[in-house]
Design a protein around this motif. Structure first.
Motif, PDB file in Angstrom:
ATOM      1  N   UNK A 193      13.609  12.979   0.892  1.00  0.00           N
ATOM      2  CA  UNK A 193      13.116  13.668   2.087  1.00  0.00           C
ATOM      3  C   UNK A 193      12.101  12.832   2.856  1.00  0.00           C
ATOM      4  N   UNK A 194      11.548  11.812   2.206  1.00  0.00           N
ATOM      5  CA  UNK A 194      10.596  10.924   2.875  1.00  0.00           C
ATOM      6  C   UNK A 194      11.386   9.773   3.473  1.00  0.00           C
ATOM      7  N   UNK A 195      11.497   9.783   4.814  1.00  0.00           N
ATOM      8  CA  UNK A 195      12.234   8.734   5.514  1.00  0.00           C
ATOM      9  C   UNK A 195      11.581   8.469   6.849  1.00  0.00           C
ATOM     10  N   UNK A 196      11.672   7.225   7.280  1.00  0.00           N
ATOM     11  CA  UNK A 196      11.086   6.823   8.559  1.00  0.00           C
ATOM     12  C   UNK A 196      11.783   5.563   9.048  1.00  0.00           C
TER      13      UNK A 196
ATOM     14  N   UNK B  83       0.864  -1.183   0.000  1.00  0.00           N
ATOM     15  CA  UNK B  83       0.000   0.000   0.000  1.00  0.00           C
ATOM     16  C   UNK B  83       0.900   1.233   0.000  1.00  0.00           C
ATOM     17  N   UNK B  84       0.413   2.322  -0.569  1.00  0.00           N
ATOM     18  CA  UNK B  84       1.199   3.558  -0.530  1.00  0.00           C
ATOM     19  C   UNK B  84       1.548   3.890   0.908  1.00  0.00           C
ATOM     20  N   UNK B  85       2.803   4.253   1.116  1.00  0.00           N
ATOM     21  CA  UNK B  85       3.294   4.617   2.434  1.00  0.00           C
ATOM     22  C   UNK B  85       3.951   5.975   2.316  1.00  0.00           C
ATOM     23  N   UNK B  86       3.424   6.956   3.015  1.00  0.00           N
ATOM     24  CA  UNK B  86       3.905   8.340   2.915  1.00  0.00           C
ATOM     25  C   UNK B  86       3.881   8.806   1.458  1.00  0.00           C
ATOM     26  N   UNK B  87       2.929   8.290   0.677  1.00  0.00           N
ATOM     27  CA  UNK B  87       2.754   8.710  -0.710  1.00  0.00           C
ATOM     28  C   UNK B  87       3.595   7.937  -1.718  1.00  0.00           C
ATOM     29  N   UNK B  88       4.362   6.947  -1.267  1.00  0.00           N
ATOM     30  CA  UNK B  88       5.249   6.204  -2.169  1.00  0.00           C
ATOM     31  C   UNK B  88       5.134   4.703  -1.925  1.00  0.00           C
ATOM     32  N   UNK B  89       5.659   3.920  -2.871  1.00  0.00           N
ATOM     33  CA  UNK B  89       5.668   2.468  -2.740  1.00  0.00           C
ATOM     34  C   UNK B  89       7.079   1.885  -2.685  1.00  0.00           C
ATOM     35  N   UNK B  90       8.047   2.558  -3.283  1.00  0.00           N
ATOM     36  CA  UNK B  90       9.401   2.006  -3.376  1.00  0.00           C
ATOM     37  C   UNK B  90      10.340   2.667  -2.366  1.00  0.00           C
ATOM     38  N   UNK B  91      11.024   1.811  -1.594  1.00  0.00           N
ATOM     39  CA  UNK B  91      11.895   2.292  -0.530  1.00  0.00           C
ATOM     40  C   UNK B  91      13.202   1.519  -0.521  1.00  0.00           C
ATOM     41  N   UNK B  92      14.217   2.149   0.067  1.00  0.00           N
ATOM     42  CA  UNK B  92      15.502   1.495   0.263  1.00  0.00           C
ATOM     43  C   UNK B  92      15.909   1.688   1.720  1.00  0.00           C
ATOM     44  N   UNK B  93      16.525   0.652   2.290  1.00  0.00           N
ATOM     45  CA  UNK B  93      17.023   0.739   3.663  1.00  0.00           C
ATOM     46  C   UNK B  93      18.393   1.414   3.619  1.00  0.00           C
TER      47      UNK B  93
END
Length: 83
Positions: A50-53, A19-29
């Motif tokens: 800038x979107x990080x959590x 599901x979209x998370x903070x407006x995005x779907x693709x993330x890197x650790x």
């Protein structure tokens, strides 16, 4: 003998949110934090640094929330259709 590290290849791994998370779907650790028995991953959106959590790395094993690698919507729908 050294204790085996949980999630040894976490940093640098790529993930697709179901599901979209903070407006995005693709993330890197980009970072990890060990706190006692817990391991946390710092996630950064692939298209917006800038979107990080931070999140519990154990949640990445839940296939209903995350898929390893960067998947297109078509690939996600195909996977859902096959299972």
């Amino acid at each position: 003998m050294a204790k085996k590290q949980k999630f040894p290849h976490l940093v640098g791994s790529k993930w697709t949110a179901q599901q979209e998370t903070w407006g995005w779907r693709h993330f890197q650790v980009v970072n990890r934090k060990n706190e006692g028995e817990w391991v946390f991953a710092e996630m950064v959106a692939a298209c917006d640094p800038n979107v990080r959590f931070w999140m519990n790395a154990k949640l990445l094993k839940d296939r209903s929330q995350w898929q390893g690698g960067w998947k297109s919507l078509n690939e996600q729908e195909e996977k859902d259709f096959l299972y």
